[in-house]
Scaffold this active site. Structure first.
Site, PDB file in Angstrom:
ATOM      1  NE  ARG A 173       8.020   0.616   3.786  1.00  0.00           N
ATOM      2  CZ  ARG A 173       6.800   0.216   4.145  1.00  0.00           C
ATOM      3  NH1 ARG A 173       6.434  -1.035   4.008  1.00  0.00           N
ATOM      4  NH2 ARG A 173       5.946   1.081   4.630  1.00  0.00           N
ATOM      5  CE  LYS A 209      22.731  -8.788 -11.200  1.00  0.00           C
ATOM      6  NZ  LYS A 209      22.779  -7.948 -12.397  1.00  0.00           N
ATOM      7  NE  ARG A 233      -1.831  -1.624   3.468  1.00  0.00           N
ATOM      8  CZ  ARG A 233      -3.002  -2.157   3.723  1.00  0.00           C
ATOM      9  NH1 ARG A 233      -4.015  -1.411   4.019  1.00  0.00           N
ATOM     10  NH2 ARG A 233      -3.149  -3.452   3.702  1.00  0.00           N
ATOM     11  CB  THR A 234       3.868   2.397   1.785  1.00  0.00           C
ATOM     12  OG1 THR A 234       3.290   2.047   3.034  1.00  0.00           O
ATOM     13  CG2 THR A 234       4.594   3.709   1.929  1.00  0.00           C
ATOM     14  CG  HIS A 236       5.547   4.533   7.817  1.00  0.00           C
ATOM     15  ND1 HIS A 236       5.535   5.320   6.695  1.00  0.00           N
ATOM     16  CD2 HIS A 236       4.903   3.392   7.465  1.00  0.00           C
ATOM     17  CE1 HIS A 236       4.901   4.688   5.726  1.00  0.00           C
ATOM     18  NE2 HIS A 236       4.513   3.520   6.163  1.00  0.00           N
TER      19      HIS A 236
END
Lengths: 201, 329
Positions: free
Chosen positions: B104, B82, B54-55, B134
């Protein structure tokens, strides 16, 4: 329109008063009549003011329109249009606060929208307003009313209804003072005028 | 405001401006044409090192509604798998000319590092870092609370211009692992609301006594005595608890008994009280289906408000002049 008689004492020491309260009132009354004449009535007219002072002017024009055409419902045909998010100069200035956009309940679809602003200058605000209107609906026509046209257009935009044409230089500053917003008597003041600067101070 | 990293950095005026701008953005989202030309030609990179639905979608929608170009980057299937470092990823984004980076990360402080290490000159928006912050979630919670409890109560304009003075908010559940709780405590305190955290002792973080809030171990007692206007249920973050639900509480059933919001507790809330949840919900664990689907729950509305709040944050961070110095909120 002729400028009004000189005021006895200039209440705005930092500039020259070009229109007094009665001049502003007469100009608005004349614009209201012109709007009715041009639209052949006031049935489908929607007045959209551009914040801050355009909104106040739109409300005053709406009062006059309902005086001329009693069928005109002032509250249901007046709104405000914030154009901040449509401006082309956002990146040149500090972040602007976004204002309120409030349309009449019936919307603007198929109606005659009259944009109302205090001072018409570069025309960029009106360009932004036209873009904003395009996203809100498809009016039958869009007209432009402004209290002062000070020239120096940067875009091909022309007002339909003008309170007063004021030839200015770009270094001057034109301010419209309205009692509802500024808490002083209505006036249009020019400051920074080079030739009269000595007299004005 | 150049970056949005933590709600603790926001002054009250900045927070109210963000909420007010969000209200204007929300108004544009009920129109037929939802897109605004404001950020045309600017690029927003969604840099997601941790799973999120959702974010990320919310930020992507917000950026697209403002006409910005959006590039999505998730750690899975990129050079990060990698072994590329955060610095090299940042330099790549810089070379591609990103104007804002929404990040994030599983590590607390990663967005701060990205914003201040000089790798990038883009604005950084924290979309959740570890167990730290947040901010856009807290802002959308505050926006939702203000709309319901200040706007509808006072009647005028959905509470535009108002703070949350005098409101009581209970934040219930897994505070230990919750960046949402941390972001909310700081923001709600700045806006003048009173906050009580409710959690089992094992899920209360060390050092909580320095936070500007009260702490309780008893949900029933808090509902009866604190009389919250809003109850925010937190998700039990089992993926952050080693070995399933191991160690923090004896069993999910016991957790539900003591800290779950069920129909019985819902009925004891004040008439005007609302229920929030940042999602995704564990139905039957921290919140029962009756509570989640009741009229008081504003959980779906929170998601819609998330787009408006993120549009406001992107607008305020990106729309002003290029030089960061002159660009105060």
């Amino acid at each position: 329109m002729r400028p009004g008689p000189a005021l006895p004492a200039d209440p705005h020491p930092d500039g020259t008063t070009v229109l007094g309260a009665s001049d502003v009132a007469r100009a608005l009354t004349r614009i209201a009549h012109e709007i009715v004449e041009r639209a052949k009535g006031a049935d489908d007219v929607v007045l959209l003011g551009i914040p801050t002072r355009g909104v106040t002017l739109a409300h005053r024009l709406a009062e006059r329109l309902s005086a001329i055409e009693p069928a005109f419902d002032a509250a249901a045909s007046t709104g405000e249009l914030d154009v901040t998010m449509y401006r082309d100069d956002l990146r040149r200035q500090p972040t602007r606060a976004v204002g309120v956009t409030r349309l009449p309940q019936a919307g603007i679809e198929g109606r005659t929208v009259v944009l109302v602003d205090d001072v018409l200058y570069s025309g960029r605000t009106i360009r932004a307003a036209l873009d904003a209107i395009g996203d809100l609906g498809r009016p039958r026509a869009v007209r432009l009313a402004c209290l002062v046209d000070r020239g120096h257009r940067e875009l091909p935009i022309r007002p339909d209804f003008v309170g007063k044409n004021l030839p200015t230089s770009t270094s001057e500053r034109v301010r419209v003072l309205l009692s509802e917003v500024d808490g002083v008597e209505d006036a249009v003041v020019i400051s920074g005028r080079e030739d009269t600067e000595g007299d004005a101070r | 405001m150049k970056h949005l990293l933590s709600t603790a950095d926001l002054s009250k005026d900045e927070a109210v401006l963000l909420l007010d701008t969000a209200a204007q953005m929300a108004a544009t989202q009920s129109r037929e044409i939802k897109k605004l030309p404001t950020l045309r030609g600017r690029t927003v990179v969604n840099l997601f090192f941790e799973d999120s639905t959702r974010t990320r979608i919310s930020f992507e929608t917000a950026a697209k509604r403002l006409s910005a170009d959006v590039i999505n980057f998730s750690a899975k299937g990129s050079s990060v798998s990698k072994g590329e470092s955060l610095k090299d990823t940042a330099l790549t984004l810089h070379a591609m000319g990103a104007d804002a980076v929404v990040v994030r990360h599983w590590a607390s402080g990663a967005p701060y590092q990205l914003a201040h290490a000089g790798w990038l000159d883009a604005g950084v928006l924290n979309a959740g870092d570890g167990t730290h912050q947040h901010p856009t979630q807290a802002l959308l919670d505050a926006y939702t609370i203000r709309r319901h409890l200040v706007g509808l109560r006072g009647g005028a304009g959905e509470g535009v211009g108002a703070d949350l003075a005098g409101l009581r908010v209970a934040i219930v559940g897994d505070v230990l692992h919750s960046r949402v709780a941390r972001a909310n405590v700081a923001l709600l305190h700045t806006l003048g609301a009173e906050v009580t955290l409710v959690a089992p002792p094992t899920l209360v973080p060390v050092g909580v006594e320095t936070w500007p809030c009260a702490v309780s171990y008893h949900l029933d007692e808090t509902l009866a005595e604190f009389r919250p206007d809003a109850v925010m249920m937190l998700r039990v973050q089992r993926e952050r608890m080693s070995g399933g639900a191991g160690g923090f509480f004896p069993s999910p059933l016991e957790y539900t008994r003591y800290y779950g919001l069920d129909a019985r507790r819902l009925a004891r809330l004040a008439d005007h009280a609302i229920v929030l949840h940042p999602g995704p919900m564990n139905r039957g664990l921290e919140i029962s289906a009756e509570a989640a689907d009741s009229d008081r729950a504003v959980i779906v509305e929170q998601v819609a408000n998330g787009v408006a709040v993120r549009m406001a944050a992107l607008y305020l961070l990106m729309a002003g002049e290029d030089s960061a110095e002159g660009n105060d909120l």
